[in-house]
Motif scaffolding. Sequence first.
Motif, PDB file in Angstrom:
ATOM      1  N   LEU A 103       0.823  -1.206   0.000  1.00 12.04           N
ATOM      2  CA  LEU A 103       0.000   0.000   0.000  1.00 12.04           C
ATOM      3  C   LEU A 103       0.859   1.258   0.000  1.00 12.04           C
ATOM      4  O   LEU A 103       0.487   2.268  -0.616  1.00 12.04           O
ATOM      5  CB  LEU A 103      -0.925  -0.007   1.214  1.00 12.04           C
ATOM      6  N   LEU A 104       2.001   1.214   0.653  1.00 11.61           N
ATOM      7  CA  LEU A 104       2.917   2.358   0.602  1.00 11.61           C
ATOM      8  C   LEU A 104       3.420   2.568  -0.820  1.00 11.61           C
ATOM      9  O   LEU A 104       3.486   3.720  -1.311  1.00 11.61           O
ATOM     10  CB  LEU A 104       4.094   2.126   1.552  1.00 11.61           C
ATOM     11  N   ALA A 105       3.743   1.479  -1.509  1.00 11.28           N
ATOM     12  CA  ALA A 105       4.214   1.582  -2.891  1.00 11.28           C
ATOM     13  C   ALA A 105       3.112   2.114  -3.808  1.00 11.28           C
ATOM     14  O   ALA A 105       3.359   2.987  -4.657  1.00 11.28           O
ATOM     15  CB  ALA A 105       4.695   0.215  -3.381  1.00 11.28           C
ATOM     16  N   LEU A 106       1.890   1.599  -3.654  1.00 12.17           N
ATOM     17  CA  LEU A 106       0.777   2.068  -4.488  1.00 12.17           C
ATOM     18  C   LEU A 106       0.482   3.539  -4.230  1.00 12.17           C
ATOM     19  O   LEU A 106       0.177   4.304  -5.153  1.00 12.17           O
ATOM     20  CB  LEU A 106      -0.463   1.221  -4.223  1.00 12.17           C
ATOM     21  N   THR A 107       0.556   3.946  -2.949  1.00  8.51           N
ATOM     22  CA  THR A 107       0.346   5.354  -2.614  1.00  8.51           C
ATOM     23  C   THR A 107       1.417   6.223  -3.255  1.00  8.51           C
ATOM     24  O   THR A 107       1.132   7.297  -3.801  1.00  8.51           O
ATOM     25  CB  THR A 107       0.375   5.545  -1.079  1.00  8.51           C
ATOM     26  N   THR A 108       2.653   5.755  -3.219  1.00  9.94           N
ATOM     27  CA  THR A 108       3.759   6.505  -3.814  1.00  9.94           C
ATOM     28  C   THR A 108       3.572   6.654  -5.317  1.00  9.94           C
ATOM     29  O   THR A 108       3.755   7.750  -5.878  1.00  9.94           O
ATOM     30  CB  THR A 108       5.094   5.801  -3.516  1.00  9.94           C
ATOM     31  N   VAL A 109       3.192   5.576  -5.982  1.00 14.55           N
ATOM     32  CA  VAL A 109       2.960   5.631  -7.423  1.00 14.55           C
ATOM     33  C   VAL A 109       1.839   6.617  -7.750  1.00 14.55           C
ATOM     34  O   VAL A 109       1.935   7.419  -8.693  1.00 14.55           O
ATOM     35  CB  VAL A 109       2.625   4.233  -7.977  1.00 14.55           C
ATOM     36  N   ALA A 110       0.770   6.580  -6.957  1.00 10.14           N
ATOM     37  CA  ALA A 110      -0.372   7.460  -7.208  1.00 10.14           C
ATOM     38  C   ALA A 110       0.011   8.928  -7.090  1.00 10.14           C
ATOM     39  O   ALA A 110      -0.376   9.757  -7.944  1.00 10.14           O
ATOM     40  CB  ALA A 110      -1.506   7.123  -6.235  1.00 10.14           C
ATOM     41  N   VAL A 111       0.764   9.286  -6.051  1.00  9.38           N
ATOM     42  CA  VAL A 111       1.113  10.701  -5.885  1.00  9.38           C
ATOM     43  C   VAL A 111       2.172  11.140  -6.900  1.00  9.38           C
ATOM     44  O   VAL A 111       2.194  12.302  -7.318  1.00  9.38           O
ATOM     45  CB  VAL A 111       1.577  11.005  -4.445  1.00  9.38           C
ATOM     46  N   ILE A 112       3.031  10.214  -7.311  1.00  4.04           N
ATOM     47  CA  ILE A 112       4.001  10.559  -8.359  1.00  4.04           C
ATOM     48  C   ILE A 112       3.276  10.834  -9.671  1.00  4.04           C
ATOM     49  O   ILE A 112       3.551  11.822 -10.369  1.00  4.04           O
ATOM     50  CB  ILE A 112       5.039   9.441  -8.526  1.00  4.04           C
ATOM     51  N   LEU A 113       2.321   9.960 -10.026  1.00  2.00           N
ATOM     52  CA  LEU A 113       1.542  10.175 -11.250  1.00  2.00           C
ATOM     53  C   LEU A 113       0.725  11.454 -11.165  1.00  2.00           C
ATOM     54  O   LEU A 113       0.481  12.118 -12.175  1.00  2.00           O
ATOM     55  CB  LEU A 113       0.623   8.973 -11.494  1.00  2.00           C
ATOM     56  N   GLY A 114       0.301  11.803  -9.956  1.00  2.00           N
ATOM     57  CA  GLY A 114      -0.450  13.042  -9.781  1.00  2.00           C
ATOM     58  C   GLY A 114       0.431  14.262  -9.677  1.00  2.00           C
ATOM     59  O   GLY A 114      -0.084  15.394  -9.559  1.00  2.00           O
ATOM     60  N   GLY A 115       1.746  14.068  -9.688  1.00  2.00           N
ATOM     61  CA  GLY A 115       2.675  15.185  -9.631  1.00  2.00           C
ATOM     62  C   GLY A 115       2.750  15.863  -8.281  1.00  2.00           C
ATOM     63  O   GLY A 115       3.146  17.033  -8.197  1.00  2.00           O
ATOM     64  N   THR A 116       2.415  15.129  -7.216  1.00  2.00           N
ATOM     65  CA  THR A 116       2.382  15.753  -5.887  1.00  2.00           C
ATOM     66  C   THR A 116       3.300  15.047  -4.891  1.00  2.00           C
ATOM     67  O   THR A 116       3.100  15.157  -3.683  1.00  2.00           O
ATOM     68  CB  THR A 116       0.939  15.747  -5.336  1.00  2.00           C
ATOM     69  N   TYR A 117       4.293  14.345  -5.374  1.00  2.00           N
ATOM     70  CA  TYR A 117       5.155  13.592  -4.464  1.00  2.00           C
ATOM     71  C   TYR A 117       5.865  14.507  -3.471  1.00  2.00           C
ATOM     72  O   TYR A 117       5.971  14.190  -2.288  1.00  2.00           O
ATOM     73  CB  TYR A 117       6.190  12.798  -5.262  1.00  2.00           C
ATOM     74  N   GLN A 118       6.333  15.655  -3.949  1.00  2.00           N
ATOM     75  CA  GLN A 118       6.996  16.601  -3.067  1.00  2.00           C
ATOM     76  C   GLN A 118       5.996  17.444  -2.288  1.00  2.00           C
ATOM     77  O   GLN A 118       6.104  17.589  -1.065  1.00  2.00           O
ATOM     78  CB  GLN A 118       7.925  17.522  -3.878  1.00  2.00           C
ATOM     79  N   SER A 119       4.994  17.981  -2.971  1.00  2.00           N
ATOM     80  CA  SER A 119       4.053  18.888  -2.309  1.00  2.00           C
ATOM     81  C   SER A 119       3.182  18.177  -1.272  1.00  2.00           C
ATOM     82  O   SER A 119       2.732  18.786  -0.300  1.00  2.00           O
ATOM     83  CB  SER A 119       3.153  19.569  -3.355  1.00  2.00           C
ATOM     84  N   SER A 120       2.948  16.874  -1.439  1.00  2.00           N
ATOM     85  CA  SER A 120       2.166  16.117  -0.455  1.00  2.00           C
ATOM     86  C   SER A 120       2.992  15.782   0.786  1.00  2.00           C
ATOM     87  O   SER A 120       2.448  15.271   1.770  1.00  2.00           O
ATOM     88  CB  SER A 120       1.658  14.821  -1.076  1.00  2.00           C
ATOM     89  N   ARG A 121       4.312  16.026   0.694  1.00  2.00           N
ATOM     90  CA  ARG A 121       5.271  15.758   1.753  1.00  2.00           C
ATOM     91  C   ARG A 121       5.479  14.258   1.999  1.00  2.00           C
ATOM     92  O   ARG A 121       6.052  13.869   3.013  1.00  2.00           O
ATOM     93  CB  ARG A 121       4.870  16.451   3.065  1.00  2.00           C
ATOM     94  N   LEU A 122       5.017  13.447   1.061  1.00  2.00           N
ATOM     95  CA  LEU A 122       5.314  12.022   1.175  1.00  2.00           C
ATOM     96  C   LEU A 122       6.814  11.787   1.043  1.00  2.00           C
ATOM     97  O   LEU A 122       7.365  10.889   1.696  1.00  2.00           O
ATOM     98  CB  LEU A 122       4.551  11.229   0.108  1.00  2.00           C
TER      99      LEU A 122
END
Length: 376
Positions: A103-122
Amino acid sequence: MSSVLPRRAWWRPLSHTDYLASSWFPGLTGVRALAAVAVVFFHYGGHVTDRLQGWIAVQLFFVLSGFLITTLALREEGRTGRIDLREFYLRRSFRILPVYFLLLALTTVAVILGGTYQSSRLADAMPYYLVFGNELVDFNTPYPTSWSLGVEEKFYLVWPALLVLTSFARTGKTALRLLFGASAVLGVVLFALPLAPSHTWASLSVHYCSLVIGCLLAMVLHHPRGFAVFRPLTSPAVATAIGCGFVVFQFSVGPLAKALGGHWQFVVPVYAAGSALLLVAVVSPGPVRGLLSSRPLTFVGDRSYALYLAQTGAAGVSGWVLPSGLAKAAVTTVVALLIACALRRWVEQPAIAYGRKVVKRRAPAGPPAEATAGAR
């Protein structure tokens, strides 16, 4: 072994012999189901669910987890004469890690595809998430509910080892373990203190209180004299009264917090003590255990771990069409349950089965320890 007691004794208080002979506590699975759903409704039910105070149900998870893990360890020691730490950590790893990291990996993929990996603070939280330092993250991320795993896994890195270290003391063993148990909590707390921002310190320490209460309950019930103290509470009539009282207590958490000056940290130990009494009622024969071991609740409870972790992603789906409120909370629960069903079938069960095979290669005799209660 079975949890079903002789028909002639169903209405009597539970005996210590029958308690030790029960290898499965189905009602506890129902408790996990209700706790998980309460948390989801707290997060997404809006003001409509304020009276439920579902946030505190995480403490019920902690008490339950402490009780189950300690019961498993003590019964293994009683059965084999020792607690096998390697097997314990293997079982926990195969139970917890696959779903968590997937689930951590899927969450990471989702926010990367959404372009929010940095802004989401993940990205900022990832170093903590990879080593189960989740509770030290004091900002919001797309994987917020995982904080409880950080609390639990640190505690269980220490607690079983302390049980092993104190197992040599045959005289006054219970008293020694209580003492060393307090030392374990202090050690974990001191370890976390330098790492935690100052304003998160109170929340870190109070969660360990709930875990300790669950552990102490298991130790007391395992001992004949300790069980005798709680035995009057195991009659069906008293257990039913406890169950009803806990429901009332759950809806009184808000007023209790206000009475204590709004300090939720003071409410948690009281709630944890009430949860311990509820567990005594749940392991006893009678209506409370019958209700909580019903098929719908055990179905949800068996999937509660994945449901709990998947709720944020499920809310992303339900949030497309529903605002905060009962409807969103209900739909989020259903979506999270569907995700949990898939994870249980294709991830959890295969991983647990493989873990049991690994354990069995080392100890082919005896029943699998996880069968005692299905610990999270």
